[in-house]
Design an enzyme around this catalytic site. Structure first.
Site, mmCIF file in Angstrom:
data_model
loop_
_atom_site.group_PDB
_atom_site.id
_atom_site.type_symbol
_atom_site.label_atom_id
_atom_site.label_comp_id
_atom_site.label_asym_id
_atom_site.label_seq_id
_atom_site.Cartn_x
_atom_site.Cartn_y
_atom_site.Cartn_z
ATOM 1 N N TYR A 183 14.894 -4.798 -0.059
ATOM 2 C CA TYR A 183 14.235 -3.614 0.504
ATOM 3 C C TYR A 183 12.738 -3.597 0.223
ATOM 4 O O TYR A 183 12.264 -4.199 -0.738
ATOM 5 C CB TYR A 183 14.869 -2.336 -0.060
ATOM 6 N N GLN A 233 29.736 -6.641 4.651
ATOM 7 C CA GLN A 233 29.131 -6.731 5.991
ATOM 8 C C GLN A 233 29.978 -6.075 7.075
ATOM 9 O O GLN A 233 29.457 -5.431 7.972
ATOM 10 C CB GLN A 233 28.854 -8.190 6.348
ATOM 11 N N ASP A 290 29.341 -2.319 7.062
ATOM 12 C CA ASP A 290 27.940 -1.912 6.916
ATOM 13 C C ASP A 290 27.476 -1.102 8.129
ATOM 14 O O ASP A 290 26.986 -1.640 9.126
ATOM 15 C CB ASP A 290 27.092 -3.186 6.728
ATOM 16 N N SER A 315 23.764 -1.488 9.249
ATOM 17 C CA SER A 315 23.453 -2.645 10.092
ATOM 18 C C SER A 315 23.998 -2.468 11.501
ATOM 19 O O SER A 315 23.294 -2.719 12.485
ATOM 20 C CB SER A 315 24.034 -3.926 9.486
ATOM 21 N N ARG A 328 24.614 -3.937 -0.052
ATOM 22 C CA ARG A 328 24.495 -4.841 1.117
ATOM 23 C C ARG A 328 24.891 -6.253 0.696
ATOM 24 O O ARG A 328 24.099 -7.192 0.805
ATOM 25 C CB ARG A 328 23.063 -4.828 1.660
#
Ligand code: NAD
Length: 397
Positions: free
Chosen positions: A227, A127, A130, A133, A122
């Site tokens: 996380y 991005q 991803d 997401s 990540r």
């Protein structure tokens, strides 16, 4: 030799997303690849074969044999689908590798190079690829619209000459990408929204989207990389106890809590559900991975008797497919952006010195090269010589 990209027609019932759209086909073609789309692949997302053809793709029969190239998919392939791939095929999509050891083993045995977009690091460069997401964002929105539909009352405070309607009190548990989107959506509908999470950054994140953070004074539980870590049994029980009054006071409870590589944490017990007011609604995004709420069943809406009536408990399933056109649009661009990393002037170029490739590759050259997946599938015989070694940044329970 020019590489060709094939877009799979998803076969799982209930799955309406597709891994390419006409716009993403154009991007794939711009990298020099040729593109084949399996007939009907886009219909669940309102995309016709003709639209793909107009973008420059060739439509192929979904049963037509595949030749080696890149296969884009949404859901993990089944072991038999993987076994039927020609050696040398490169697959790009979600693998859910820890839940699908047989498919991973089949990819190893079929000499398939499989990239798991759900294991991408990540980092900011990832991005645009991803999928966790992009899909969690849609899930968070949909959780709220599901709750609103089942609630049977207004969300926002409404003042009229005939009286005032109180706003819905919404509690969101787990404030990652999906939870934050749920908070923002419930807020936009006019709800009074509060939330809890165990990551240190989450209090500010919750406030930034308009929610009130509930600090249970439990301390944080972080595993690194942003996380959460699983709470020890006594802390998990304490969290439930401390959440109980907040749940009882809520009209709507939305749960999105997850811990990489573990079953979803149980945050709401059946007793806590029973203590809610009649007419309340609970929606559990984690229903498919063990359930944040005791009794939630994926794809089911249950009515649970409480004093004076009943509450509605909804277990999410295939939730992004409820918003398939939007989910496909984002997922397809995630795939096309990843493909741009591995297709250069029409040729397949796999540079495993790039952490995005080494972090997401699971099988190649007849081996499982992700150490943690190898440990789960075959007891740790990952091929260190092949240089993956990258720890997955994200594992869904
Ligand atoms: P996730 O799906 O793994 O988990 C959802 C949420 O549940 C997390 O916020 C987690 O902290 C929470 N949770 C776990 N156990 C809990 C418990 N017992 N009680 C309450 N909440 C609990 O999370 P995600 O949405 O994938 O996001 C994970 C991280 O990745 C976040 O820190 C997020 O900011 C980060 N992220 C980074 C990028 C990037 O590009 N840099 C992109 C997306 C997400």
């Amino acid at each position: 030799m020019t590489i060709h990209v094939r877009v799979r027609a998803e076969s799982s019932p209930g799955e309406r997303r597709v891994a390419a759209t006409p716009d993403s086909v154009k991007k794939l073609l711009a990298s020099g690849a040729t593109v084949e789309v399996e007939s009907g692949a886009g219909l669940g997302s309102l995309l016709t074969d003709a639209a793909y053809e107009a973008a420059g793709a060739r439509i192929v029969d979904r049963d037509q044999a595949r030749s080696p190239g890149i296969l884009l998919h949404v859901l993990p392939l089944t072991p038999s689908e993987v076994a039927a791939l020609p050696a040398g095929t490169v697959t790009v999509g979600t693998l859910d590798a820890f839940q699908n050891p047989a498919a991973v083993a089949a990819a190893r045995d079929a000499n398939v190079t499989s990239f798991a977009l759900d294991l991408l690091p990540r980092i900011s460069r990832a991005q645009s690829m991803d999928v966790l997401s992009s899909q969690a964002l849609l899930a968070g929105y949909r959780l709220v619209t599901l709750a609103a539909d089942a609630f049977g009352r207004m969300f926002g405070m409404t003042m009229t000459a005939a009286g005032t309607l109180a706003p819905a009190r919404v509690l969101v548990l787990g404030a990652g990408v999906a939870g934050l989107q749920a908070i923002a959506t419930a807020k936009r509908l006019g709800g009074v929204v509060s939330a809890n999470d165990v990551r240190a950054a989450s209090a500010d994140e919750v406030r930034s989207v308009g929610g009130t953070f509930i600090d249970l004074d439990l301390g944080t539980a972080e595993a690194g990389g942003g996380y959460a870590k699983e709470l020890a049994e006594d802390r998990a029980r304490r969290q439930q106890e401390l959440l109980a009054p907040h749940i009882a006071a809520s009209d709507i409870v939305i749960t999105t809590a997850a811990v990489p590589g573990r079953a979803a944490p149980r945050l709401v017990t059946a007793a806590m559900v029973s203590a809610m007011k009649p007419g309340s609604v609970l929606v559990d995004l984690a229903a498919e991975s063990g359930g944040n709420i005791e009794g939630s069943v994926p794809g089911e809406r249950s009515s649970i008797p409480v004093t004076g009536g009943a509450v509605t408990l909804i277990g999410a399933r295939d939730i992004q497919s409820d918003l398939a056109p939007d989910a496909s649009k984002l997922y397809a661009m995630n795939c096309a952006n990843f493909a741009a990393l591995i297709v250069k002037e029409g040729e397949l170029v796999l540079d495993f010195d790039d952490e995005l490739l080494s972090g997401s590759v699971v099988t190649r050259d007849g081996a499982i090269v992700n150490e943690r997946v190898a440990a789960a599938v075959e007891g740790g015989r990952a091929s260190a010589s092949r240089g993956s070694g990258a720890k997955p940044q994200k594992e869904r329970a």
